[in-house]
Design a protein around this motif. Structure first.
Motif, PDB file in Angstrom:
ATOM      1  N   ALA A   1      -8.120   2.301   7.930  1.00 46.39           N
ATOM      2  CA  ALA A   1      -7.814   3.165   6.852  1.00 46.39           C
ATOM      3  C   ALA A   1      -6.123   3.598   7.010  1.00 46.39           C
ATOM      4  CB  ALA A   1      -8.547   4.369   7.072  1.00 46.39           C
ATOM      5  N   ALA A   2      -5.900   3.806   8.126  1.00 46.35           N
ATOM      6  CA  ALA A   2      -4.451   4.049   8.246  1.00 46.35           C
ATOM      7  C   ALA A   2      -3.559   3.246   7.672  1.00 46.35           C
ATOM      8  CB  ALA A   2      -4.154   4.428   9.673  1.00 46.35           C
ATOM      9  N   ARG A   3      -3.693   1.556   8.113  1.00 46.94           N
ATOM     10  CA  ARG A   3      -3.183   0.662   7.244  1.00 46.94           C
ATOM     11  C   ARG A   3      -3.389   0.614   5.924  1.00 46.94           C
ATOM     12  NH1 ARG A   3       0.331  -0.814  10.725  1.00 46.94           N
ATOM     13  NH2 ARG A   3      -0.581  -1.565  12.788  1.00 46.94           N
ATOM     14  N   GLU A   4      -4.636   0.623   5.465  1.00 48.05           N
ATOM     15  CA  GLU A   4      -4.760   0.585   3.908  1.00 48.05           C
ATOM     16  C   GLU A   4      -4.567   1.723   3.012  1.00 48.05           C
ATOM     17  OE1 GLU A   4      -8.854  -0.401   3.510  1.00 48.05           O
ATOM     18  OE2 GLU A   4      -8.791  -2.295   4.219  1.00 48.05           O
ATOM     19  N   TRP A   5      -4.171   2.931   3.626  1.00 51.40           N
ATOM     20  CA  TRP A   5      -4.102   4.067   2.540  1.00 51.40           C
ATOM     21  C   TRP A   5      -3.026   4.790   2.583  1.00 51.40           C
ATOM     22  CZ3 TRP A   5      -9.703   6.814   3.243  1.00 51.40           C
ATOM     23  CH2 TRP A   5     -10.830   6.003   2.723  1.00 51.40           C
ATOM     24  N   GLY A   6      -1.953   4.326   3.725  1.00 52.78           N
ATOM     25  CA  GLY A   6      -0.581   4.862   3.832  1.00 52.78           C
ATOM     26  C   GLY A   6      -0.143   4.687   2.344  1.00 52.78           C
ATOM     27  N   ALA A   7      -0.255   3.522   1.608  1.00 52.31           N
ATOM     28  CA  ALA A   7       0.557   3.177   0.423  1.00 52.31           C
ATOM     29  C   ALA A   7      -0.115   3.927  -0.540  1.00 52.31           C
ATOM     30  CB  ALA A   7       0.430   1.598  -0.040  1.00 52.31           C
TER      31      ALA A   7
END
Ligand SMILES: NC(=O)c1ccc[n+]([C@@H]2O[C@H](COP(=O)([O-])OP(=O)(O)OC[C@H]3O[C@@H](n4cnc5c(N)ncnc54)[C@H](O)[C@@H]3O)[C@@H](O)[C@H]2O)c1
Length: 250
Positions: free
Chosen positions: A168-174
């Motif tokens: 989720a940290a990878r996907e939702w930073g954007a």
């Protein structure tokens, strides 16, 4: 002025121990807090304590194993406070102290239903509301690093929570959402009572810690979570903060 003035938080399992400490620490910084909790009486009690700190509270009795109740809890928070900025996945129930070969399917399923499955369901339901400047904190455990005899279902479930946190940290930073975790040590009343009966248990644990005391649910764990969800932590994501007196190092 608090660092979370105007923010809206939802904390699962906030009816006691660490979840209560997190709810109170967030309230002290000015956040409104939903207490998502199986025990309706405790949810009410903590809501009253949040209000004593001058913050708004919603006691929301629910079973986080039921995805419909999870979605309804998020919807009720948005309806009551007008949004959702902070999600803390704290609740978890486990049967521990049994060897792996004696762990039942039901015990294994309980850890996974209340741990990663509920964390996943809350993250997915909260996602549309967290866009822009949202914060998620999940509860992990130092036992994921060391392995802990008698805790097979618990440790496996916590490792899955760790995996969800990283993806989720990878996907939702954007999307403007940070996703972090804490690995705490702050024994609740049941464990404290066990320590009083068997002081040698506590002595053994304290010997393994760098800081020779147990953690406080609000002052140590709650304030660490309050930092991770504050503007000061806006460049931190995918991190697991060990708040365990040096019990384990990542
Ligand atoms: N206490 C520690 O030192 C420690 C160490 C490592 C990790 N953790 C993690 O920190 C978190 C909090 O730990 P704790 O010791 O405060 O736990 P706890 O057991 O004292 O409290 C858990 C809370 O979650 C609620 N809950 C359980 N099942 C639920 C359900 N199905 N629906 C809604 N609510 C439910 C309980 O009613 C309770 O209020 C957990 O995720 C735990 O694994 C704690």
């Amino acid at each position: 002025m608090g660092s979370l003035d105007g923010k809206i938080a939802l904390v699962t399992g906030a009816g006691q121990s660490i979840g209560r400490g997190i709810a109170l620490a967030l309230a002290t910084e000015g956040a409104a807090v939903t207490i998502a909790e199986l025990d309706a009486g405790n949810a009410k009690k903590v809501a009253a304590e949040v209000e004593e700190r001058g913050a708004s509270a919603l006691a929301y009795p629910c079973d986080i194993r039921d995805n419909a109740q999870v979605a309804a809890c998020v919807a009720a928070t948005v309806k009551r406070f007008g949004g959702l900025n902070i999600l803390v996945n704290n609740a978890m129930a486990s049967v521990v102290g049994i060897p792996l070969e004696e762990t039942t399917d039901a015990a294994f399923a309980l850890s996974f239903a209340t741990g990663p499955a509920a964390t996943f369901a809350f993250m997915r339901a909260a996602f549309p509301h967290l866009q822009g400047d949202g914060r998620i904190v999940n509860l992990r455990s130092g036992s994921e690093l060391s392995g802990l005899p008698g805790y097979s279902a618990y440790v496996a479930a916590k490792a899955a929570v760790g995996g969800l946190t990283k993806v989720a940290a990878r996907e939702w930073g954007a999307h403007g959402i940070t996703v972090n975790a804490v690995a705490p040590f702050a024994p609740g009343p049941t464990t404290q009572a066990k320590f009083e009966e068997h002081p040698e248990m506590l002595d053994g644990i304290l010997r393994s810690l760098s800081i020779k005391r147990t953690g406080d649910a609000e002052q140590d764990i709650g304030r660490a979570v309050a930092f991770l969800v504050s503007p000061a932590a806006s460049y931190i994501t995918g991190c697991t903060l060990m708040v365990d007196g040096g019990g384990s190092f990542l």
